[in-house]
Design an enzyme around this catalytic site. Structure first.
Site, PDB file in Angstrom:
ATOM      1  N   GLN A  40       0.816  -1.217   0.000  1.00 31.85           N
ATOM      2  CA  GLN A  40       0.000   0.000   0.000  1.00 31.85           C
ATOM      3  C   GLN A  40       0.853   1.272   0.000  1.00 31.85           C
ATOM      4  O   GLN A  40       0.347   2.350  -0.279  1.00 31.85           O
ATOM      5  CB  GLN A  40      -0.974   0.005   1.182  1.00 31.85           C
ATOM      6  CG  GLN A  40      -0.320   0.192   2.535  1.00 31.85           C
ATOM      7  CD  GLN A  40      -1.309   0.043   3.696  1.00 31.85           C
ATOM      8  OE1 GLN A  40      -1.648  -1.061   4.071  1.00 31.85           O
ATOM      9  NE2 GLN A  40      -1.768   1.153   4.257  1.00 31.85           N
ATOM     10  N   CYS A  76      -5.199   0.389   4.017  1.00 28.38           N
ATOM     11  CA  CYS A  76      -5.215  -1.049   4.267  1.00 28.38           C
ATOM     12  C   CYS A  76      -6.611  -1.612   4.049  1.00 28.38           C
ATOM     13  O   CYS A  76      -6.777  -2.754   3.640  1.00 28.38           O
ATOM     14  CB  CYS A  76      -4.764  -1.334   5.693  1.00 28.38           C
ATOM     15  SG  CYS A  76      -5.841  -0.609   6.945  1.00 28.38           S
ATOM     16  N   HIS A  90      -5.307  -1.620  11.965  1.00 26.78           N
ATOM     17  CA  HIS A  90      -4.851  -2.117  10.673  1.00 26.78           C
ATOM     18  C   HIS A  90      -5.704  -3.286  10.189  1.00 26.78           C
ATOM     19  O   HIS A  90      -5.988  -4.209  10.946  1.00 26.78           O
ATOM     20  CB  HIS A  90      -3.385  -2.558  10.828  1.00 26.78           C
ATOM     21  CG  HIS A  90      -2.710  -2.864   9.539  1.00 26.78           C
ATOM     22  ND1 HIS A  90      -2.830  -2.074   8.412  1.00 26.78           N
ATOM     23  CD2 HIS A  90      -1.885  -3.881   9.181  1.00 26.78           C
ATOM     24  CE1 HIS A  90      -2.107  -2.597   7.433  1.00 26.78           C
ATOM     25  NE2 HIS A  90      -1.537  -3.692   7.865  1.00 26.78           N
ATOM     26  N   ASN A 137      -0.671  -9.341   4.435  1.00 26.83           N
ATOM     27  CA  ASN A 137      -0.564  -7.962   4.908  1.00 26.83           C
ATOM     28  C   ASN A 137      -0.099  -7.073   3.764  1.00 26.83           C
ATOM     29  O   ASN A 137       0.692  -7.484   2.925  1.00 26.83           O
ATOM     30  CB  ASN A 137       0.458  -7.941   6.066  1.00 26.83           C
ATOM     31  CG  ASN A 137       0.566  -6.598   6.737  1.00 26.83           C
ATOM     32  OD1 ASN A 137      -0.249  -5.702   6.515  1.00 26.83           O
ATOM     33  ND2 ASN A 137       1.587  -6.440   7.569  1.00 26.83           N
TER      34      ASN A 137
END
Ligand SMILES: *[C@@H]1O[C@H](CO)[C@@H](O)[C@H](O)[C@H]1NC(C)=O
Ligand SMILES: *[C@@H]1O[C@H](CO)[C@@H](O)[C@H](O)[C@H]1NC(C)=O
Length: 300
Positions: free
Chosen positions: A137, A143, A278, A299
């Protein structure tokens, strides 16, 4: 008399070598910072900024080294691209989970996987071809878009057999519903709602990621859609397990803290609070060699 002299000498000697090793240590931190700047292509605008970053770098370096030397840890840390950032800066630039203040929750239907009974001991959606490569990102707190896209990519592959990389940028630009704020954070439920209402999302290739919110591109061809979404029952890892064996599932976690910022590998057992910052996607689970149960997380 000679004894006192010797004594003094010893004390001086100790002080001198302390001062010396301190200097060598400082020099080695400067060297490490210089090398790190080269490795990650980092440049600073001024001497002052460089000085400030060096101090943050030093603090992080000390934390990482003492953590890794702490012994018997189930995970390791490393000097990564975030090594000159404070924890607050890291959270601001690289996460972006913001739950809506008064969210409209999806209709509470019964949990879709409540009757699932056959749960394997470990599972990895990558083995089933349902996970695209890791995406980054960058410096944009979205996120929420990345985790939503990973979950949609997964369910589309499971239903159609086709793994298609989908567009986070479309969500960033267009999913401003429900208070989503682009790079300043958003809520994944709103992203699902947008995809569902819009009846589609396009490919990564035709609407590539820009790391900044731009004007909504209306000329998109929709390649995939979802017709619903629901919450997994709260605080229920058994339910989560059932859900994950059926599709990748989006979760929010606490990304605050140096152990998360510098995570390198292993089973993360760092300090976690219920302060969610997150969003990530669970793509599997298992048990480590040391016997720790873990969730496998994609992630951004
Ligand atoms: C190391 O940690 C594991 C898991 O937390 C624990 O089971 C084990 O007893 C620990 N070993 C030592 C030597 O402390
Ligand atoms: C689970 O099983 C119960 C009992 O048979 C049934 O009433 C319920 O609808 C099932 N749930 C789902 C989501 O299929």
């Amino acid at each position: 008399m000679s004894l006192i002299h010797a004594f003094l000498f010893l004390i001086f000697g100790t002080l001198a070598s302390l001062a010396m090793s301190r200097t060598i240590y400082e020099a080695s931190v400067v060297d490490k910072h210089e090398q790190w700047m080269v490795d990650y292509g980092r440049k600073y605008e001024s001497k002052l900024e460089k000085e400030k970053r060096l101090n943050i770098f030093k603090e992080n370096l000390e934390y990482i080294e003492s953590f890794n030397n702490g012994g018997n840890r189930s995970f390791k840390l490393s000097l990564n691209e975030f090594a000159d950032m404070t924890q607050d800066e890291f959270i601001a630039a690289h996460t972006g989970y913001k739950m809506q203040d008064n969210p409209i929750m999806p209709e509470s239907t019964s949990f879709r996987y409540e009757n699932v009974s056959d749960v394997p001991t470990n599972f990895d959606w990558r083995d089933q071809g349902a996970v695209t490569p890791i995406k980054n990102q960058g410096q944009c707190g979205c996120c929420w878009a990345f985790s939503a896209v990973a979950a949609v990519e997964g369910i589309i592959q499971i239903k159609t057999g086709k793994l298609i990389s989908l567009s986070e940028q479309q969500l960033l630009d267009c999913s401003t519903n429900g208070g989503n704020q682009g790079c300043s954070g958003g809520w994944m439920m709103n992203a699902f709602e947008y995809i569902s209402q819009n009846q589609g999302i396009t490919t990564e290739e035709s609407y590539p990621y820009q790391q900044t919110q731009e004007t909504y591109d209306t000329q998109i061809n929709k390649v995939a859609t979802i017709n619903g979404y629901q919450m997994v029952p709260e605080n229920d890892e058994e339910a989560l397990l059932k859900a994950v064996t059926n599709q990748p599932v989006l979760v929010a976690l606490d990304g605050y803290g140096q152990s998360f910022q510098f995570y390198k590998g292993g089973v993360f057992t760092g300090d976690c609070s219920n302060d969610l910052t997150h969003a990530v996607t669970i793509v599997g689970y298992g048990t480590s060699e040391e016997g720790l149960n873990y969730w496998l997380i994609k992630n951004s």
